[in-house]
Design a protein around this motif. Sequence first.
Motif, PDB file in Angstrom:
ATOM      1  N   ARG A   3     -11.656 -28.032 -22.048  1.00 32.61           N
ATOM      2  CA  ARG A   3     -11.551 -27.136 -21.082  1.00 32.61           C
ATOM      3  C   ARG A   3     -10.397 -25.612 -21.379  1.00 32.61           C
ATOM      4  O   ARG A   3      -9.298 -25.875 -21.647  1.00 32.61           O
ATOM      5  N   VAL A   4     -11.524 -24.915 -21.467  1.00 31.96           N
ATOM      6  CA  VAL A   4     -10.535 -23.478 -21.874  1.00 31.96           C
ATOM      7  C   VAL A   4     -10.736 -22.334 -20.331  1.00 31.96           C
ATOM      8  O   VAL A   4     -11.071 -21.487 -19.992  1.00 31.96           O
ATOM      9  N   GLN A   5      -9.363 -22.005 -20.644  1.00 30.04           N
ATOM     10  CA  GLN A   5      -9.031 -20.549 -19.811  1.00 30.04           C
ATOM     11  C   GLN A   5      -9.002 -19.197 -20.398  1.00 30.04           C
ATOM     12  O   GLN A   5      -9.467 -19.324 -21.248  1.00 30.04           O
ATOM     13  N   GLY A   6      -9.686 -18.796 -19.404  1.00 32.40           N
ATOM     14  CA  GLY A   6      -9.802 -17.464 -20.070  1.00 32.40           C
ATOM     15  C   GLY A   6      -9.755 -16.265 -18.535  1.00 32.40           C
ATOM     16  O   GLY A   6      -9.811 -16.704 -17.682  1.00 32.40           O
ATOM     17  N   GLU A   7     -10.729 -15.104 -18.533  1.00 31.46           N
ATOM     18  CA  GLU A   7     -10.654 -13.811 -18.254  1.00 31.46           C
ATOM     19  C   GLU A   7     -12.374 -13.745 -17.698  1.00 31.46           C
ATOM     20  O   GLU A   7     -13.189 -13.713 -18.569  1.00 31.46           O
ATOM     21  N   ALA A   8     -12.547 -13.379 -16.677  1.00 33.27           N
ATOM     22  CA  ALA A   8     -13.752 -13.422 -15.895  1.00 33.27           C
ATOM     23  C   ALA A   8     -13.679 -11.654 -16.356  1.00 33.27           C
ATOM     24  O   ALA A   8     -13.040 -11.001 -15.972  1.00 33.27           O
ATOM     25  N   ARG A   9     -15.404 -11.150 -16.319  1.00 37.97           N
ATOM     26  CA  ARG A   9     -15.919  -9.969 -16.778  1.00 37.97           C
ATOM     27  C   ARG A   9     -15.515  -9.345 -16.019  1.00 37.97           C
ATOM     28  O   ARG A   9     -15.820  -9.670 -14.103  1.00 37.97           O
ATOM     29  N   PRO A  10     -14.443  -7.829 -15.741  1.00 39.04           N
ATOM     30  CA  PRO A  10     -14.442  -6.650 -14.079  1.00 39.04           C
ATOM     31  C   PRO A  10     -16.158  -6.778 -14.195  1.00 39.04           C
ATOM     32  O   PRO A  10     -17.205  -6.575 -15.206  1.00 39.04           O
ATOM     33  N   GLY A  11     -16.600  -6.940 -12.972  1.00 41.46           N
ATOM     34  CA  GLY A  11     -17.833  -6.103 -12.701  1.00 41.46           C
ATOM     35  C   GLY A  11     -19.167  -7.934 -12.576  1.00 41.46           C
ATOM     36  O   GLY A  11     -20.446  -7.523 -12.156  1.00 41.46           O
ATOM     37  N   TRP A  12     -18.452  -8.679 -13.145  1.00 42.74           N
ATOM     38  CA  TRP A  12     -19.575 -10.120 -13.193  1.00 42.74           C
ATOM     39  C   TRP A  12     -20.113 -10.017 -12.314  1.00 42.74           C
ATOM     40  O   TRP A  12     -21.915 -10.821 -13.008  1.00 42.74           O
ATOM     41  N   TRP A 137     -23.647 -14.554 -21.612  1.00 41.54           N
ATOM     42  CA  TRP A 137     -22.439 -14.779 -21.031  1.00 41.54           C
ATOM     43  C   TRP A 137     -21.494 -14.691 -22.752  1.00 41.54           C
ATOM     44  O   TRP A 137     -20.312 -14.275 -23.469  1.00 41.54           O
ATOM     45  N   LYS A 138     -21.930 -16.213 -23.504  1.00 40.06           N
ATOM     46  CA  LYS A 138     -21.399 -16.382 -24.490  1.00 40.06           C
ATOM     47  C   LYS A 138     -21.726 -14.937 -25.826  1.00 40.06           C
ATOM     48  O   LYS A 138     -21.195 -14.928 -26.515  1.00 40.06           O
ATOM     49  N   GLN A 139     -23.297 -14.837 -25.917  1.00 39.07           N
ATOM     50  CA  GLN A 139     -23.182 -13.360 -26.500  1.00 39.07           C
ATOM     51  C   GLN A 139     -22.305 -11.868 -26.291  1.00 39.07           C
ATOM     52  O   GLN A 139     -21.826 -11.255 -27.329  1.00 39.07           O
ATOM     53  N   ALA A 140     -21.993 -12.082 -25.649  1.00 39.48           N
ATOM     54  CA  ALA A 140     -21.502 -10.648 -24.083  1.00 39.48           C
ATOM     55  C   ALA A 140     -19.459 -11.209 -24.836  1.00 39.48           C
ATOM     56  O   ALA A 140     -18.939  -9.981 -25.220  1.00 39.48           O
ATOM     57  N   THR A 141     -19.666 -12.219 -24.848  1.00 29.84           N
ATOM     58  CA  THR A 141     -18.298 -12.733 -24.711  1.00 29.84           C
ATOM     59  C   THR A 141     -17.703 -13.189 -26.226  1.00 29.84           C
ATOM     60  O   THR A 141     -15.719 -13.500 -26.767  1.00 29.84           O
TER      61      THR A 141
END
Length: 381
Positions: A3-12, A137-141
Amino acid sequence: MRRVQGEARPGWQAIVEEQGLGFHRHVEQGEGRPYWDESVHYSFTLAEVEDLERVVEKLHDMCLRAVEHVVKNKRFAEYGIADWLHKPITKSWERRDPHVFGRFDLCYDGAGHAKLLEYNADTPTSLVEASVIQWFWKQATHPGCDQWNSIHEALIARWQKLNLAEVTFAYSRDEESGEDVMNVAYMADVAAQAGISTQVMQIEDIGWETGLQSFVDGQERVIGTLSKLYPWEWIVTDQFGPSAVEAQARTPWVEPLWKMLLSNKALLAILWELFPDHPNLLPAYLDGPRELASYVAKPLLGREGASMRIVTAAETVTTPGVYGAEGYVHQEFWPLPDMDGWRPVLGAWVVGDEPVGLGIRETRGLITDNTSSFVPHLIEG
């Protein structure tokens, strides 16, 4: 499996809504997080995903063998299925009325054997999140990573294989969050991409034309193939249930009538009887918990974690709901893995007879319900 923590995209929020996930704003959250949560994801090795694919393929085959067993040995009563349905279900299975998709819910921690919790074979949801939203989401991040997700392509290919001219897609207006209409609209879209003429309507607006002895849409056009996000166990109790069942001999609906033997949790006990001690199954019984010290009592036709009872040495936990009159299955309690205080359920998708992708729901509690958050996943490397 990590389980990996990250950051949500602005304006998700606007991003996922543009991609088709509008209903998330209507999900009441009891755990202080959004329904779609991209601030965390799960990472799998390729070997883990390949192992899960083999497990799901085997489970699907075992389920089909269970249907054959129930039909051959006339064990419908153990499912609580009314006598008048036994022959039509048998005929639907003997015709091999076509099926499109299903979702296995699994308990898995990356170390031990994946365990089958239940099979959503008739009206599975969270399709848009698994097929579309997490892929974008994968393609973008993480464009350099892979994902176990060929759901979209597999659905198009499956509808093409069915070779249908037109299909009506239906959902119930009683589902107020918008989840059902979103899933139905997406399925209609992939069918249209397969070259099928489609329309979407509310199931309550489908009429019955006595003279034609057929179901009709709002323009009184005959409905042939109906793809419904509405369970068979509800249809058969409706005023026009017998007419719907009789219509299957002429034009089977999707999902087919024989899936009443897979969407009912009596399946779990049948599987354990047919494949005792299978590493991907949990002990399950219809006549009580037997030797199980810890178990979950699940209503045969329960939905979204409602009307369940978890019994362990430490406590008994129940969930509210209106299900259970049809009976219960008692399945060994197998706790979901604790990942940073959250407990994931893996939803493995099958299209046709092939495993094609994965969606993950998380909760802090012991039972996953319709408010549990959906989180994306990646394949390492």
